[in-house]
Design a protein around this motif. Structure first.
Motif, PDB file in Angstrom:
ATOM      1  N   VAL A 304      -4.972  70.105 -21.209  1.00 34.72           N
ATOM      2  CA  VAL A 304      -4.514  71.281 -21.957  1.00 34.72           C
ATOM      3  C   VAL A 304      -5.644  71.935 -22.744  1.00 34.72           C
ATOM      4  O   VAL A 304      -5.483  73.051 -23.252  1.00 34.72           O
ATOM      5  CB  VAL A 304      -3.364  70.886 -22.914  1.00 34.72           C
ATOM      6  CG1 VAL A 304      -2.135  70.508 -22.134  1.00 34.72           C
ATOM      7  CG2 VAL A 304      -3.789  69.754 -23.847  1.00 34.72           C
ATOM      8  N   ALA A 305      -6.799  71.255 -22.872  1.00 40.73           N
ATOM      9  CA  ALA A 305      -7.933  71.860 -23.586  1.00 40.73           C
ATOM     10  C   ALA A 305      -8.651  72.895 -22.737  1.00 40.73           C
ATOM     11  O   ALA A 305      -9.387  73.738 -23.267  1.00 40.73           O
ATOM     12  CB  ALA A 305      -8.909  70.778 -24.033  1.00 40.73           C
ATOM     13  N   LEU A 306      -8.476  72.852 -21.426  1.00 42.80           N
ATOM     14  CA  LEU A 306      -9.209  73.747 -20.519  1.00 42.80           C
ATOM     15  C   LEU A 306      -8.652  75.165 -20.572  1.00 42.80           C
ATOM     16  O   LEU A 306      -7.437  75.384 -20.588  1.00 42.80           O
ATOM     17  CB  LEU A 306      -9.130  73.235 -19.085  1.00 42.80           C
ATOM     18  CG  LEU A 306      -9.979  72.010 -18.735  1.00 42.80           C
ATOM     19  CD1 LEU A 306      -9.737  71.616 -17.290  1.00 42.80           C
ATOM     20  CD2 LEU A 306     -11.462  72.288 -18.965  1.00 42.80           C
ATOM     21  N   GLN A 307      -9.562  76.129 -20.590  1.00 39.98           N
ATOM     22  CA  GLN A 307      -9.218  77.543 -20.500  1.00 39.98           C
ATOM     23  C   GLN A 307     -10.033  78.151 -19.357  1.00 39.98           C
ATOM     24  O   GLN A 307     -11.103  77.631 -19.007  1.00 39.98           O
ATOM     25  CB  GLN A 307      -9.529  78.265 -21.806  1.00 39.98           C
ATOM     26  CG  GLN A 307      -8.788  77.712 -23.015  1.00 39.98           C
ATOM     27  CD  GLN A 307      -7.286  77.959 -22.926  1.00 39.98           C
ATOM     28  OE1 GLN A 307      -6.839  79.096 -22.837  1.00 39.98           O
ATOM     29  NE2 GLN A 307      -6.519  76.877 -22.942  1.00 39.98           N
ATOM     30  N   ASN A 308      -9.530  79.236 -18.795  1.00 41.38           N
ATOM     31  CA  ASN A 308     -10.201  79.874 -17.663  1.00 41.38           C
ATOM     32  C   ASN A 308     -10.631  81.295 -18.014  1.00 41.38           C
ATOM     33  O   ASN A 308      -9.958  81.994 -18.779  1.00 41.38           O
ATOM     34  CB  ASN A 308      -9.287  79.896 -16.437  1.00 41.38           C
ATOM     35  CG  ASN A 308      -8.998  78.500 -15.911  1.00 41.38           C
ATOM     36  OD1 ASN A 308      -9.900  77.691 -15.790  1.00 41.38           O
ATOM     37  ND2 ASN A 308      -7.738  78.213 -15.612  1.00 41.38           N
ATOM     38  N   PHE A 314     -13.760  76.878 -19.625  1.00 36.94           N
ATOM     39  CA  PHE A 314     -14.403  76.659 -20.913  1.00 36.94           C
ATOM     40  C   PHE A 314     -13.427  75.954 -21.846  1.00 36.94           C
ATOM     41  O   PHE A 314     -12.219  75.875 -21.577  1.00 36.94           O
ATOM     42  CB  PHE A 314     -14.870  77.973 -21.532  1.00 36.94           C
ATOM     43  CG  PHE A 314     -13.743  78.900 -21.932  1.00 36.94           C
ATOM     44  CD1 PHE A 314     -13.172  78.846 -23.206  1.00 36.94           C
ATOM     45  CD2 PHE A 314     -13.241  79.833 -21.033  1.00 36.94           C
ATOM     46  CE1 PHE A 314     -12.146  79.701 -23.570  1.00 36.94           C
ATOM     47  CE2 PHE A 314     -12.206  80.686 -21.385  1.00 36.94           C
ATOM     48  CZ  PHE A 314     -11.656  80.629 -22.658  1.00 36.94           C
ATOM     49  N   VAL A 315     -13.976  75.429 -22.931  1.00 42.23           N
ATOM     50  CA  VAL A 315     -13.169  74.836 -24.007  1.00 42.23           C
ATOM     51  C   VAL A 315     -13.676  75.393 -25.321  1.00 42.23           C
ATOM     52  O   VAL A 315     -14.814  75.893 -25.424  1.00 42.23           O
ATOM     53  CB  VAL A 315     -13.263  73.293 -24.014  1.00 42.23           C
ATOM     54  CG1 VAL A 315     -12.679  72.702 -22.748  1.00 42.23           C
ATOM     55  CG2 VAL A 315     -14.692  72.830 -24.223  1.00 42.23           C
ATOM     56  N   PHE A 316     -12.831  75.338 -26.350  1.00 39.19           N
ATOM     57  CA  PHE A 316     -13.243  75.692 -27.695  1.00 39.19           C
ATOM     58  C   PHE A 316     -13.606  74.419 -28.437  1.00 39.19           C
ATOM     59  O   PHE A 316     -12.780  73.506 -28.560  1.00 39.19           O
ATOM     60  CB  PHE A 316     -12.127  76.428 -28.436  1.00 39.19           C
ATOM     61  CG  PHE A 316     -11.952  77.856 -28.000  1.00 39.19           C
ATOM     62  CD1 PHE A 316     -12.904  78.818 -28.328  1.00 39.19           C
ATOM     63  CD2 PHE A 316     -10.843  78.240 -27.254  1.00 39.19           C
ATOM     64  CE1 PHE A 316     -12.750  80.141 -27.930  1.00 39.19           C
ATOM     65  CE2 PHE A 316     -10.677  79.559 -26.866  1.00 39.19           C
ATOM     66  CZ  PHE A 316     -11.647  80.516 -27.205  1.00 39.19           C
ATOM     67  N   VAL A 331     -15.847  71.335 -14.428  1.00 35.50           N
ATOM     68  CA  VAL A 331     -14.696  70.426 -14.357  1.00 35.50           C
ATOM     69  C   VAL A 331     -14.796  69.557 -13.115  1.00 35.50           C
ATOM     70  O   VAL A 331     -15.108  70.041 -12.014  1.00 35.50           O
ATOM     71  CB  VAL A 331     -13.376  71.227 -14.351  1.00 35.50           C
ATOM     72  CG1 VAL A 331     -12.180  70.283 -14.281  1.00 35.50           C
ATOM     73  CG2 VAL A 331     -13.286  72.105 -15.582  1.00 35.50           C
ATOM     74  N   GLY A 332     -14.525  68.253 -13.291  1.00 32.44           N
ATOM     75  CA  GLY A 332     -14.500  67.316 -12.169  1.00 32.44           C
ATOM     76  C   GLY A 332     -13.078  66.929 -11.812  1.00 32.44           C
ATOM     77  O   GLY A 332     -12.142  67.706 -11.987  1.00 32.44           O
ATOM     78  N   GLY A 355      -3.362  76.407 -29.536  1.00 34.07           N
ATOM     79  CA  GLY A 355      -3.722  77.522 -30.404  1.00 34.07           C
ATOM     80  C   GLY A 355      -4.875  78.350 -29.888  1.00 34.07           C
ATOM     81  O   GLY A 355      -5.396  79.213 -30.601  1.00 34.07           O
ATOM     82  N   GLN A 356      -5.289  78.148 -28.643  1.00 39.27           N
ATOM     83  CA  GLN A 356      -6.454  78.847 -28.111  1.00 39.27           C
ATOM     84  C   GLN A 356      -6.258  80.356 -27.989  1.00 39.27           C
ATOM     85  O   GLN A 356      -7.235  81.113 -27.988  1.00 39.27           O
ATOM     86  CB  GLN A 356      -6.831  78.277 -26.734  1.00 39.27           C
ATOM     87  CG  GLN A 356      -7.258  76.809 -26.746  1.00 39.27           C
ATOM     88  CD  GLN A 356      -6.140  75.894 -26.311  1.00 39.27           C
ATOM     89  OE1 GLN A 356      -5.001  76.112 -26.709  1.00 39.27           O
ATOM     90  NE2 GLN A 356      -6.455  74.863 -25.518  1.00 39.27           N
ATOM     91  N   MET A 357      -5.016  80.824 -27.876  1.00 36.94           N
ATOM     92  CA  MET A 357      -4.780  82.253 -27.636  1.00 36.94           C
ATOM     93  C   MET A 357      -5.283  83.125 -28.783  1.00 36.94           C
ATOM     94  O   MET A 357      -5.576  84.307 -28.587  1.00 36.94           O
ATOM     95  CB  MET A 357      -3.282  82.491 -27.410  1.00 36.94           C
ATOM     96  CG  MET A 357      -2.738  81.825 -26.147  1.00 36.94           C
ATOM     97  SD  MET A 357      -3.506  82.467 -24.643  1.00 36.94           S
ATOM     98  CE  MET A 357      -2.929  84.151 -24.667  1.00 36.94           C
ATOM     99  N   LEU A 358      -5.407  82.587 -29.984  1.00 38.30           N
ATOM    100  CA  LEU A 358      -5.837  83.362 -31.145  1.00 38.30           C
ATOM    101  C   LEU A 358      -7.313  83.164 -31.470  1.00 38.30           C
ATOM    102  O   LEU A 358      -7.781  83.616 -32.530  1.00 38.30           O
ATOM    103  CB  LEU A 358      -4.995  82.972 -32.374  1.00 38.30           C
ATOM    104  CG  LEU A 358      -3.479  83.172 -32.242  1.00 38.30           C
ATOM    105  CD1 LEU A 358      -2.773  82.656 -33.481  1.00 38.30           C
ATOM    106  CD2 LEU A 358      -3.148  84.638 -31.997  1.00 38.30           C
ATOM    107  N   LEU A 359      -8.045  82.500 -30.585  1.00 41.93           N
ATOM    108  CA  LEU A 359      -9.416  82.126 -30.897  1.00 41.93           C
ATOM    109  C   LEU A 359     -10.437  82.952 -30.126  1.00 41.93           C
ATOM    110  O   LEU A 359     -10.169  83.456 -29.034  1.00 41.93           O
ATOM    111  CB  LEU A 359      -9.636  80.641 -30.572  1.00 41.93           C
ATOM    112  CG  LEU A 359      -8.762  79.624 -31.294  1.00 41.93           C
ATOM    113  CD1 LEU A 359      -9.143  78.210 -30.867  1.00 41.93           C
ATOM    114  CD2 LEU A 359      -8.860  79.785 -32.800  1.00 41.93           C
TER     115      LEU A 359
END
Length: 373
Positions: A304-308, A314-316, A331-332, A355-359
């Motif tokens: 769930v930490a992964l973003q595209n 990427f991750v925050f 990513v592996g 909470g990544q959507m606001l970052l």
């Protein structure tokens, strides 16, 4: 008097000036704080470095550990079913009865023949014992003695045959009661009392052994090498779960087929599960997960930490000053709820999992949960 008024006017003007300055300063400060964004609440987890067992998820099904189709070993009429359809039966328990009347008569006949031949054997032995001494004195002919010897051998052979016939008849009579070969669950009867059954031909009932039970599944042949390497290290755990259930069952890999199915490119495997809680029934579908390889000294983060982004994944990462930075990663493979990061993280970093959507890079955050995993 004029001087006093002048001093009063100056004092009033000073107070007004101080009031205006104070008001302006605090208003500017309020405006500044109002324009500064609030800290964004987020949840985080730590990037971990260590060994990881890579798991493969497939669909499997429960299969009876053994299935026995019960047949009668003698001809006769079915007189009773001593089991409850769908119920449990114990090993050695009588579950079916065949009419024993004819079999009992055959045993009685064999016993009668045995008794008759035993009496004749005793008589032949007595005659031989009586006339053998008379042969030397010339009172009986050699041919008579030879006849007595032949009769003794004949009746001795008859007694042996009769004894075998008695044992056979007694065994056949025992077959009139059919016993469960294993602890199992009985299916529906295939015939009912009153029916005539034939030896080794008529199917009576099917028994399924479900304690333990097999979980049967197939994996792609490309995963076979890693699976064998994991299996060589010791007993290979297999996790199974009924769809919709939150309870996982822990089984052990017990069987790897000796050939790959050329039509599907897969190989069949079986795991054995105790099933003491009767959670599985033969034919039931399950979700199966098993480790196929072990990766050493790798960095992993929750999926769930992964973003595209158009530039990749990427991750925050939360820095020491409470701000986040966008970190591009490579990513592996994944296993369960974690994924391997082959490039971009060293392990130990705090990554945002919610909470990544606001970052964006530089956003100040407030950590509301850190599960440490």
């Amino acid at each position: 008097m004029f001087l006093k008024k002048l001093l009063l006017i100056v004092a009033v003007l000073c107070l007004v000036a101080l009031s205006v300055f104070w008001y302006g300063h605090h208003r500017a400060s309020a405006v500044k704080h109002a324009t500064e964004p609030a800290d964004v609440p987020v949840k985080v987890a730590r990037a971990q470095r260590g060994d990881l067992d890579v798991s493969l998820k497939v669909i499997g099904s429960a299969e009876a550990y053994s299935t026995v189709t019960i047949q009668s070993r003698v001809d006769g009429q079915l007189v009773a079913l001593s089991f409850k359809p769908g119920g449990r039966v114990k090993q050695g328990e009588t579950i079916i009865r065949i009419d024993p009347s004819l079999l009992q008569s055959q045993l009685d006949e064999a016993l009668g023949n045995l008794a008759k031949d035993q009496a004749q054997l005793v008589n032949a032995q007595t005659l031989l014992k009586r006339y053998t001494p008379l042969l030397a004195k010339g009172y009986v002919a050699q041919s008579d003695v030879d006849t007595y010897k032949a009769n003794e051998g004949l009746y001795a052979a008859s007694v042996k045959a009769d004894t075998a016939a008695v044992e056979l008849a007694r065994t056949q009579l025992g077959y009139a009661q059919i016993h469960a070969p294993v602890d199992s669950i009985a299916g529906a009867p295939l015939v009912y009392p009153g029916a005539q059954v034939s030896a080794n031909s008529t199917n009576l009932v099917v028994l399924n052994q479900v304690h333990p039970i097999y979980i049967t599944f197939s994996i792609p042949e490309s995963e076979l090498a890693g699976l064998k390497a994991s299996h060589a290290r010791g007993a290979l755990p297999v996790t199974a779960m009924v769809p919709g259930s939150k309870s996982a069952m822990q089984a052990t890999l017990d069987f790897i087929n000796n050939a790959v199915d050329a039509s599907t490119g897969t190989i069949q495997l079986k795991a054995v599960y105790g099933n003491t809680d009767d959670q599985l029934t033969p034919g039931q579908f399950v979700q199966v997960s098993l480790p196929t390889a072990r990766l050493s000294n790798v960095v992993t983060v929750p999926v769930v930490a992964l973003q595209n982004s158009p530039d990749g994944s990427f991750v925050f990462v939360v820095s020491a000053d409470g701000k986040v930075q966008q970190r591009m990663v490579t990513v592996g493979v994944g296993s369960g709820d974690r994924v391997v990061i082959s490039k971009g993280l060293n392990g130990g970093e705090q990554v945002v999992t919610d909470g990544q959507m606001l970052l964006e890079s530089g956003t100040h955050v407030r950590i509301t949960s850190d599960n440490g995993s």
